[in-house]
Design a protein around this motif. Structure first.
Motif, PDB file in Angstrom:
ATOM      1  N   PHE A 179       0.863 -14.348   1.111  1.00  0.00           N
ATOM      2  CA  PHE A 179       0.531 -12.977   0.720  1.00  0.00           C
ATOM      3  C   PHE A 179       0.791 -11.954   1.825  1.00  0.00           C
ATOM      4  O   PHE A 179       0.580 -10.770   1.607  1.00  0.00           O
ATOM      5  N   VAL A 180       1.268 -12.360   2.976  1.00  0.00           N
ATOM      6  CA  VAL A 180       1.510 -11.408   4.056  1.00  0.00           C
ATOM      7  C   VAL A 180       2.531 -10.358   3.633  1.00  0.00           C
ATOM      8  O   VAL A 180       2.359  -9.164   3.913  1.00  0.00           O
ATOM      9  N   ARG A 181       3.564 -10.749   2.935  1.00  0.00           N
ATOM     10  CA  ARG A 181       4.602  -9.795   2.514  1.00  0.00           C
ATOM     11  C   ARG A 181       4.190  -8.992   1.285  1.00  0.00           C
ATOM     12  O   ARG A 181       4.681  -7.892   1.073  1.00  0.00           O
ATOM     13  N   VAL A 182       3.301  -9.544   0.463  1.00  0.00           N
ATOM     14  CA  VAL A 182       2.907  -8.873  -0.779  1.00  0.00           C
ATOM     15  C   VAL A 182       1.770  -7.889  -0.524  1.00  0.00           C
ATOM     16  O   VAL A 182       1.855  -6.713  -0.885  1.00  0.00           O
ATOM     17  N   SER A 183       0.680  -8.388   0.060  1.00  0.00           N
ATOM     18  CA  SER A 183      -0.500  -7.551   0.286  1.00  0.00           C
ATOM     19  C   SER A 183      -1.204  -8.029   1.548  1.00  0.00           C
ATOM     20  O   SER A 183      -1.780  -9.125   1.577  1.00  0.00           O
ATOM     21  N   VAL A 184      -1.186  -7.190   2.565  1.00  0.00           N
ATOM     22  CA  VAL A 184      -1.802  -7.565   3.839  1.00  0.00           C
ATOM     23  C   VAL A 184      -3.321  -7.710   3.711  1.00  0.00           C
ATOM     24  O   VAL A 184      -3.886  -8.666   4.268  1.00  0.00           O
TER      25      VAL A 184
END
Length: 107
Positions: free
Chosen positions: A47-52
């Motif tokens: 999820f780092v790239r989608v939603s921090v």
């Protein structure tokens, strides 16, 4: 429910859980929590790239779960103030009748 009388055995349902069973349950809880931690870490990386913020929440869960797992794994069963195991009172009757023939045993 009937009260136990002198001719009834102890109730097995009132016996506490054995130490081995309790240990196995705690190991299972620990393994489940550590597997959940691994999933949280993998989800945080995904999820780092989608939603921090979601990744941070999964990361924090991955950091807190090992501490919780150790606390729960080391926690034993609650101690009771008075353990009533349902045992039947010991009979005061003698197993063999006393002899009436006035024999004496000298040792």
């Amino acid at each position: 429910m009937r009260k136990p009388s002198a001719d009834q055995p102890a109730l097995i349902t009132t016996v506490p859980i054995s130490n081995n069973d309790e240990y196995d349950r705690r190991k299972k809880k620990y393994a489940i929590m550590m597997a959940t931690r691994a999933v949280c870490i993998v989800l945080a990386a995904c999820f780092v790239r989608v939603s921090v913020p979601v990744a941070v929440i999964f990361g924090i869960a991955g950091l807190i779960l090992p501490w919780c797992a150790v606390i729960i794994a080391n926690d034993g069963p609650a101690k009771k103030k008075h353990a009533d195991l349902g045992h039947v009172a010991r009979s005061t009757e003698r197993a063999l009748p006393s002899g009436n023939d006035d024999r004496v045993v000298d040792g």
